[in-house]
Write a protein that holds these residues in place. Structure first.
Motif, PDB file in Angstrom:
ATOM      1  N   THR A 181      50.163  52.742  87.019  1.00 29.79           N
ATOM      2  CA  THR A 181      50.437  54.161  86.768  1.00 29.79           C
ATOM      3  C   THR A 181      49.743  54.982  87.835  1.00 29.79           C
ATOM      4  O   THR A 181      48.767  54.522  88.456  1.00 29.79           O
ATOM      5  CB  THR A 181      49.932  54.616  85.384  1.00 29.79           C
ATOM      6  OG1 THR A 181      48.489  54.585  85.381  1.00 29.79           O
ATOM      7  CG2 THR A 181      50.455  53.717  84.276  1.00 29.79           C
ATOM      8  N   LEU A 189      48.874  59.381  85.361  1.00 29.94           N
ATOM      9  CA  LEU A 189      49.669  59.492  84.125  1.00 29.94           C
ATOM     10  C   LEU A 189      49.029  60.516  83.192  1.00 29.94           C
ATOM     11  O   LEU A 189      47.815  60.516  82.972  1.00 29.94           O
ATOM     12  CB  LEU A 189      49.743  58.131  83.430  1.00 29.94           C
ATOM     13  CG  LEU A 189      50.726  58.019  82.273  1.00 29.94           C
ATOM     14  CD1 LEU A 189      52.151  58.036  82.781  1.00 29.94           C
ATOM     15  CD2 LEU A 189      50.463  56.732  81.484  1.00 29.94           C
ATOM     16  N   ALA A 206      51.929  54.637  76.135  1.00 24.91           N
ATOM     17  CA  ALA A 206      52.710  55.327  77.168  1.00 24.91           C
ATOM     18  C   ALA A 206      53.168  54.350  78.247  1.00 24.91           C
ATOM     19  O   ALA A 206      54.292  54.448  78.752  1.00 24.91           O
ATOM     20  CB  ALA A 206      51.881  56.452  77.782  1.00 24.91           C
ATOM     21  N   ILE A 207      52.303  53.415  78.607  1.00 27.62           N
ATOM     22  CA  ILE A 207      52.681  52.402  79.597  1.00 27.62           C
ATOM     23  C   ILE A 207      53.861  51.577  79.090  1.00 27.62           C
ATOM     24  O   ILE A 207      54.752  51.195  79.856  1.00 27.62           O
ATOM     25  CB  ILE A 207      51.466  51.508  79.924  1.00 27.62           C
ATOM     26  CG1 ILE A 207      50.444  52.299  80.755  1.00 27.62           C
ATOM     27  CG2 ILE A 207      51.894  50.239  80.651  1.00 27.62           C
ATOM     28  CD1 ILE A 207      49.143  51.572  80.990  1.00 27.62           C
ATOM     29  N   ARG A 230      56.108  52.730  77.250  1.00 25.31           N
ATOM     30  CA  ARG A 230      57.190  53.696  77.032  1.00 25.31           C
ATOM     31  C   ARG A 230      57.511  53.870  75.541  1.00 25.31           C
ATOM     32  O   ARG A 230      58.664  54.065  75.165  1.00 25.31           O
ATOM     33  CB  ARG A 230      58.455  53.295  77.796  1.00 25.31           C
ATOM     34  CG  ARG A 230      58.417  53.496  79.301  1.00 25.31           C
ATOM     35  CD  ARG A 230      58.271  54.956  79.725  1.00 25.31           C
ATOM     36  NE  ARG A 230      59.133  55.843  78.960  1.00 25.31           N
ATOM     37  CZ  ARG A 230      60.431  56.049  79.231  1.00 25.31           C
ATOM     38  NH1 ARG A 230      60.988  55.454  80.250  1.00 25.31           N
ATOM     39  NH2 ARG A 230      61.137  56.875  78.489  1.00 25.31           N
ATOM     40  N   SER A 258      55.330  60.593  78.311  1.00 22.71           N
ATOM     41  CA  SER A 258      54.237  60.860  79.243  1.00 22.71           C
ATOM     42  C   SER A 258      54.822  61.432  80.534  1.00 22.71           C
ATOM     43  O   SER A 258      56.040  61.448  80.728  1.00 22.71           O
ATOM     44  CB  SER A 258      53.462  59.573  79.539  1.00 22.71           C
ATOM     45  OG  SER A 258      54.314  58.601  80.128  1.00 22.71           O
ATOM     46  N   GLU A 259      53.943  61.899  81.403  1.00 18.15           N
ATOM     47  CA  GLU A 259      54.348  62.414  82.714  1.00 18.15           C
ATOM     48  C   GLU A 259      53.638  61.618  83.803  1.00 18.15           C
ATOM     49  O   GLU A 259      52.444  61.352  83.697  1.00 18.15           O
ATOM     50  CB  GLU A 259      53.991  63.895  82.837  1.00 18.15           C
ATOM     51  CG  GLU A 259      54.705  64.802  81.848  1.00 18.15           C
ATOM     52  CD  GLU A 259      54.270  66.251  81.986  1.00 18.15           C
ATOM     53  OE1 GLU A 259      53.679  66.584  83.047  1.00 18.15           O
ATOM     54  OE2 GLU A 259      54.489  67.036  81.054  1.00 18.15           O
ATOM     55  N   PRO A 293      54.445  58.487  87.155  1.00 16.38           N
ATOM     56  CA  PRO A 293      55.109  57.191  87.327  1.00 16.38           C
ATOM     57  C   PRO A 293      54.484  56.080  86.488  1.00 16.38           C
ATOM     58  O   PRO A 293      53.256  55.985  86.374  1.00 16.38           O
ATOM     59  CB  PRO A 293      54.940  56.899  88.822  1.00 16.38           C
ATOM     60  CG  PRO A 293      54.565  58.198  89.448  1.00 16.38           C
ATOM     61  CD  PRO A 293      53.851  58.987  88.408  1.00 16.38           C
ATOM     62  N   VAL A 294      55.346  55.251  85.882  1.00 13.69           N
ATOM     63  CA  VAL A 294      54.940  54.000  85.248  1.00 13.69           C
ATOM     64  C   VAL A 294      55.787  52.908  85.896  1.00 13.69           C
ATOM     65  O   VAL A 294      56.990  52.806  85.645  1.00 13.69           O
ATOM     66  CB  VAL A 294      55.172  54.011  83.722  1.00 13.69           C
ATOM     67  CG1 VAL A 294      54.796  52.660  83.122  1.00 13.69           C
ATOM     68  CG2 VAL A 294      54.383  55.127  83.067  1.00 13.69           C
ATOM     69  N   ASN A 304      60.104  51.851  88.595  1.00 14.30           N
ATOM     70  CA  ASN A 304      59.583  53.018  87.888  1.00 14.30           C
ATOM     71  C   ASN A 304      60.443  53.245  86.644  1.00 14.30           C
ATOM     72  O   ASN A 304      61.605  53.626  86.732  1.00 14.30           O
ATOM     73  CB  ASN A 304      59.614  54.252  88.778  1.00 14.30           C
ATOM     74  CG  ASN A 304      58.963  55.459  88.104  1.00 14.30           C
ATOM     75  OD1 ASN A 304      58.445  55.364  86.992  1.00 14.30           O
ATOM     76  ND2 ASN A 304      58.989  56.590  88.773  1.00 14.30           N
ATOM     77  N   GLN A 315      59.710  55.352  84.168  1.00 15.21           N
ATOM     78  CA  GLN A 315      59.367  56.607  83.504  1.00 15.21           C
ATOM     79  C   GLN A 315      60.592  57.401  83.075  1.00 15.21           C
ATOM     80  O   GLN A 315      60.645  57.896  81.956  1.00 15.21           O
ATOM     81  CB  GLN A 315      58.499  57.460  84.428  1.00 15.21           C
ATOM     82  CG  GLN A 315      58.050  58.779  83.843  1.00 15.21           C
ATOM     83  CD  GLN A 315      57.219  58.635  82.587  1.00 15.21           C
ATOM     84  OE1 GLN A 315      57.752  58.518  81.487  1.00 15.21           O
ATOM     85  NE2 GLN A 315      55.909  58.601  82.730  1.00 15.21           N
ATOM     86  N   GLY A 316      61.596  57.501  83.900  1.00 14.00           N
ATOM     87  CA  GLY A 316      62.727  58.353  83.555  1.00 14.00           C
ATOM     88  C   GLY A 316      63.866  57.651  82.861  1.00 14.00           C
ATOM     89  O   GLY A 316      64.864  58.291  82.505  1.00 14.00           O
TER      90      GLY A 316
END
Length: 537
Positions: free
Chosen positions: A277, A280, A330-331, A333, A337-338, A340-341, A347, A349-350
């Motif tokens: 991350t 994060l 959060a890692i 998902r 969170s905001e 990059p993971v 990635n 995250q999105g």
């Protein structure tokens, strides 16, 4: 400490009627608690510690049979009329239990629960009862107690709830306080505070203390005398210094040796990065008013940058509420969170949740309480194999063969796969939870307090199992714990969290040998000073 005995137990035998037969739980136990003395009952789960304590005032179920002698200040408690027992319970003898959330009524305020006990035993009402409540809360270290009177149990931290339980136990000035694993679920710093509080109250209130625990580090700190229990019997008893300095019974020697030891060797080569991350952030909005306008944020995690490689364990430590579990979720998902993971080079995250299923197979989690995370209506075979169907794993072998193999790998007999969770011990249930995660051959496993509810001997077994599985399969672990002994034994790297911030990070060796922040030093001191301070590095 007086030479006069407050409690004298002789040849105590307790059995429970089950399926038409009597199952013995306590077998001829004898011990004394003198005035002003602290006696510790120690042993593994199922040894009979709690049953012995509950027998003192007949708090066992209707299927229990109690025989022998329990003399409290000259009064025989075995077979005493219910009215006499009621006079003693909560008045002369009080209890503090392990988990205050199960002992406190979630629907009543703190004031109501404390006043109820005071009114019942002392007859105080109105302002007099309220004044006594405030006095008790002050005594146990609740800050600004007047503002807490209207609070409900869920609005307090674990340490605060345990202090309220102690206040309730002290409400009527007991002569004997029985503490049944009162610090097991608490952070090391809170644990140290509660133990210091109990020691102080014992002196100021002139109480005796019967302390039940499986943590021998606590015993060394607090007890005058120790009784070691195994299979319903006391196998060794003596002064604390004698028990720790020269244990005679093999079982006592085994308990004293049961502590996770060693450190993890450096990861060889240049293994791939499994997850990382970059700054994060996890903030939860505070919304108020009819339109639910955001007026602020709960800053659970601030700019957390972490990295874990294959075959590596990152230990995450800190007090309750520091953001440890929130960061791990959060890692994976599982919460928003905001920042990059990056998982296995991508990635995530999105990505929408529906597209994450393929990745879920490779990220698994093992929780603190295996009994709460295993369905009581499913057999072990069904529990372990459930993920195979969910993730449509390609395989050439049947579910049963795969379940059999993974059970053997985690140290369980495959012949028990048709049993249900309640038929297993705590350590066995945790092995089932580990097997459920490992059968999918994940790359990342989040271990959220997986050993905190286990006996010391079982903790050692689980640590060794996790080490072996990691080495064999190259697993990356996120290991969350407040037990710094276990963290030191299992982690390659450690981050220390406080109020959502990572205040320190580095190799496990450097963190434990040379902590850089006052907060880390406090955590290490609280953890290792409970036992042998020399162990701390």
């Amino acid at each position: 400490m007086s030479d006069r005995n407050l409690l004298t137990v002789r040849d105590l035998r307790v059995s429970f009627r089950q399926d038409g037969r009597d199952i013995p739980a306590v077998k001829g136990v004898s011990f004394d608690v003198a005035e002003g003395e602290t006696v510790a009952l120690v042993g593994e789960s199922g040894s009979g510690k709690s049953v012995t304590a509950l027998s003192t005032v007949s708090l066992l179920g209707e299927n229990a049979t109690i025989a022998g002698s329990i003399d409290y200040k000259g009064t025989q408690m075995v077979g005493a009329p219910e009215g006499d027992l009621m006079d003693v319970r909560g008045d002369d003898i009080s209890f503090i239990f392990q988990e205050p959330m199960t002992s406190l009524n979630p629907l009543h305020t703190l004031e109501r629960q404390l006043v109820e006990s005071i009114t019942l035993h002392q007859g105080l009402v109105g302002d007099a009862a309220r004044a006594r409540v405030l006095e008790l809360l002050n005594k146990v270290g609740i800050r600004d107690p007047e503002s807490r009177l209207g609070a409900y149990p869920h609005q307090l931290s674990g340490g605060q709830r345990q202090r309220v339980m102690i206040a309730m136990a002290l409400a009527n000035g007991p002569d004997l306080l029985i503490a049944d694993e009162p610090t097991t679920a608490l952070d090391v710093t809170i644990q140290a505070q509660i133990l210091d509080l109990l020691a102080e109250l014992k002196q100021t209130e002139q109480m005796s203390l019967l302390f039940i625990t499986h943590d021998l580090g606590i015993v060394r700190k607090i007890a005058d005398r120790v009784c070691v229990m195994k299979d319903g019997e006391i196998v060794e008893t003596g002064p604390t210094d004698q028990i720790f300095g020269s244990p005679q019974h093999p079982y006592t020697q085994m308990l004293l040796a049961a502590e996770p030891t060693g450190t993890m060797p450096p990861v060889e080569g240049d293994p791939e990065e499994i997850v990382s991350t970059d700054k994060l952030r996890i903030w939860f909005p505070i919304q108020r008013g009819f339109l639910r306008k955001t007026v602020g944020h709960v800053k659970a995690v601030n700019e957390a940058t972490v990295s874990v490689r294959a075959g590596e364990t990152l230990g995450i430590v800190g007090e309750s509420g520091s953001g440890k579990t929130t960061l791990a979720l959060a890692i994976m998902r599982l919460i928003a969170s905001e920042g990059p993971v990056v998982f296995m080079g991508e990635n995530v995250q999105g990505r929408p949740q529906r597209t994450l299923r393929d990745l879920r197979q490779h990220m698994q989690i093992v929780f603190q309480d295996p009994y709460g995370s295993l369905s009581p209506r499913m057999t072990v075979e069904q529990i372990i194999a459930e993920g195979l169907g969910v993730h449509k794993v390609d395989r050439q072998r049947s579910n049963r063969e795969l379940v059999s193999d993974i059970m053997e790998e985690v140290g369980l007999d495959p012949a028990m796969m048709h049993r249900y969770p309640h038929e297993f011990s705590g350590g066995q249930r945790q092995r089932i939870a580990i097997a459920r995660a490992m059968i999918l051959r994940p790359r990342l496993v989040v271990l959220d307090e997986p050993t905190s509810a286990l006996d010391m001997t079982v903790q050692v077994q689980i640590v060794e199992l996790l080490r072996r599985l990691q080495k064999k399969h190259g697993l990356a672990y996120l290991f969350i714990s407040h037990d710094l002994r276990v963290v030191r034994a299992l982690s390659h790297k450690v981050i220390v969290m406080k109020q959502g911030d990572i205040v320190e990070g580095g190799t496990a060796q450097n963190i434990f040998a040379s902590p850089q922040t006052d907060y880390t030093r406090e955590l290490i001191a609280a953890a290792f000073n409970l036992g042998d301070a020399a162990d701390s590095a």
